[in-house]
Write a protein that holds these residues in place. Structure first.
Motif, PDB file in Angstrom:
ATOM      1  N   MET A 138     -30.948   0.375  -6.750  1.00 27.94           N
ATOM      2  CA  MET A 138     -30.711  -0.092  -8.249  1.00 27.94           C
ATOM      3  C   MET A 138     -31.617   0.620  -9.149  1.00 27.94           C
ATOM      4  O   MET A 138     -31.119   0.789 -10.189  1.00 27.94           O
ATOM      5  N   SER A 139     -32.940   0.765  -8.765  1.00 30.49           N
ATOM      6  CA  SER A 139     -33.887   1.346  -9.752  1.00 30.49           C
ATOM      7  C   SER A 139     -33.577   2.931 -10.049  1.00 30.49           C
ATOM      8  O   SER A 139     -33.479   3.152 -11.143  1.00 30.49           O
ATOM      9  N   LYS A 140     -32.459   3.469  -9.122  1.00 23.32           N
ATOM     10  CA  LYS A 140     -32.172   5.036  -9.211  1.00 23.32           C
ATOM     11  C   LYS A 140     -31.191   4.948 -10.449  1.00 23.32           C
ATOM     12  O   LYS A 140     -31.141   5.842 -11.084  1.00 23.32           O
ATOM     13  N   PHE A 141     -30.305   3.783 -10.347  1.00 21.68           N
ATOM     14  CA  PHE A 141     -29.269   3.883 -11.408  1.00 21.68           C
ATOM     15  C   PHE A 141     -29.899   3.743 -12.580  1.00 21.68           C
ATOM     16  O   PHE A 141     -29.342   4.554 -13.509  1.00 21.68           O
ATOM     17  N   PHE A 142     -31.033   2.846 -13.298  1.00 22.45           N
ATOM     18  CA  PHE A 142     -31.610   2.803 -14.326  1.00 22.45           C
ATOM     19  C   PHE A 142     -32.506   4.081 -14.514  1.00 22.45           C
ATOM     20  O   PHE A 142     -32.760   4.754 -15.910  1.00 22.45           O
ATOM     21  N   ILE A 143     -32.812   4.847 -13.614  1.00 21.62           N
ATOM     22  CA  ILE A 143     -33.811   5.863 -13.853  1.00 21.62           C
ATOM     23  C   ILE A 143     -33.053   7.157 -14.419  1.00 21.62           C
ATOM     24  O   ILE A 143     -33.074   7.845 -15.094  1.00 21.62           O
ATOM     25  N   ASN A 144     -31.641   7.347 -13.766  1.00 23.97           N
ATOM     26  CA  ASN A 144     -30.765   8.113 -14.013  1.00 23.97           C
ATOM     27  C   ASN A 144     -29.846   7.729 -15.410  1.00 23.97           C
ATOM     28  O   ASN A 144     -29.269   8.876 -15.912  1.00 23.97           O
ATOM     29  N   ARG A 145     -29.864   6.774 -15.537  1.00 24.34           N
ATOM     30  CA  ARG A 145     -29.033   6.388 -16.971  1.00 24.34           C
ATOM     31  C   ARG A 145     -29.979   5.345 -17.864  1.00 24.34           C
ATOM     32  O   ARG A 145     -29.998   4.140 -17.953  1.00 24.34           O
ATOM     33  N   PRO A 146     -31.088   6.010 -18.668  1.00 24.31           N
ATOM     34  CA  PRO A 146     -31.731   5.138 -19.497  1.00 24.31           C
ATOM     35  C   PRO A 146     -31.414   4.689 -20.403  1.00 24.31           C
ATOM     36  O   PRO A 146     -31.857   3.525 -21.053  1.00 24.31           O
ATOM     37  N   ILE A 147     -30.349   4.998 -20.980  1.00 26.33           N
ATOM     38  CA  ILE A 147     -29.690   4.415 -22.295  1.00 26.33           C
ATOM     39  C   ILE A 147     -29.031   3.126 -21.773  1.00 26.33           C
ATOM     40  O   ILE A 147     -29.179   2.179 -22.544  1.00 26.33           O
ATOM     41  N   VAL A 148     -28.604   3.123 -20.511  1.00 28.93           N
ATOM     42  CA  VAL A 148     -28.042   1.433 -19.983  1.00 28.93           C
ATOM     43  C   VAL A 148     -29.233   0.856 -20.105  1.00 28.93           C
ATOM     44  O   VAL A 148     -29.259  -0.457 -20.449  1.00 28.93           O
ATOM     45  N   ALA A 149     -30.399   1.046 -19.510  1.00 27.19           N
ATOM     46  CA  ALA A 149     -31.661   0.275 -19.429  1.00 27.19           C
ATOM     47  C   ALA A 149     -32.044  -0.120 -21.049  1.00 27.19           C
ATOM     48  O   ALA A 149     -32.543  -1.437 -21.227  1.00 27.19           O
ATOM     49  N   MET A 150     -32.055   0.887 -21.839  1.00 26.94           N
ATOM     50  CA  MET A 150     -32.477   0.396 -23.199  1.00 26.94           C
ATOM     51  C   MET A 150     -31.458  -0.493 -23.849  1.00 26.94           C
ATOM     52  O   MET A 150     -31.981  -1.440 -24.703  1.00 26.94           O
ATOM     53  N   VAL A 151     -30.196  -0.342 -23.424  1.00 24.73           N
ATOM     54  CA  VAL A 151     -29.217  -1.166 -24.089  1.00 24.73           C
ATOM     55  C   VAL A 151     -29.441  -2.559 -23.757  1.00 24.73           C
ATOM     56  O   VAL A 151     -29.211  -3.805 -24.165  1.00 24.73           O
TER      57      VAL A 151
END
Length: 68
Positions: A1-14
């Motif tokens: 799951m952390s790999k998803f947010f590392i690869n897509r930082p915009i999703v984490a920021m949103v």
């Protein structure tokens, strides 16, 4: 799951921005007025020393302790 947010930082920021916005909206609707006013704690001490004057009573009862 952390790999998803590392690869897509915009999703984490949103998600983080949405969390902040939802928190700001929620804090305005909190029922703070229902809670009573909190007064600081108050200590009352009563002592009787028969035959003592006010200064002796103050020195023996109302001295501060510096030990913490």
């Amino acid at each position: 799951m952390s790999k998803f947010f590392i690869n897509r930082p915009i999703v984490a920021m949103v998600i983080a921005i949405l969390t902040v916005i939802i928190g700001a909206v929620a804090i305005t609707s909190l029922p703070v007025a229902q809670f009573p006013n909190i007064a600081p704690p108050e200590v009352q001490i009563q002592a009787t020393y028969v035959g003592a004057d006010a200064e002796t009573l103050e020195q023996s009862v109302a001295t501060q302790s510096n030990s913490r």
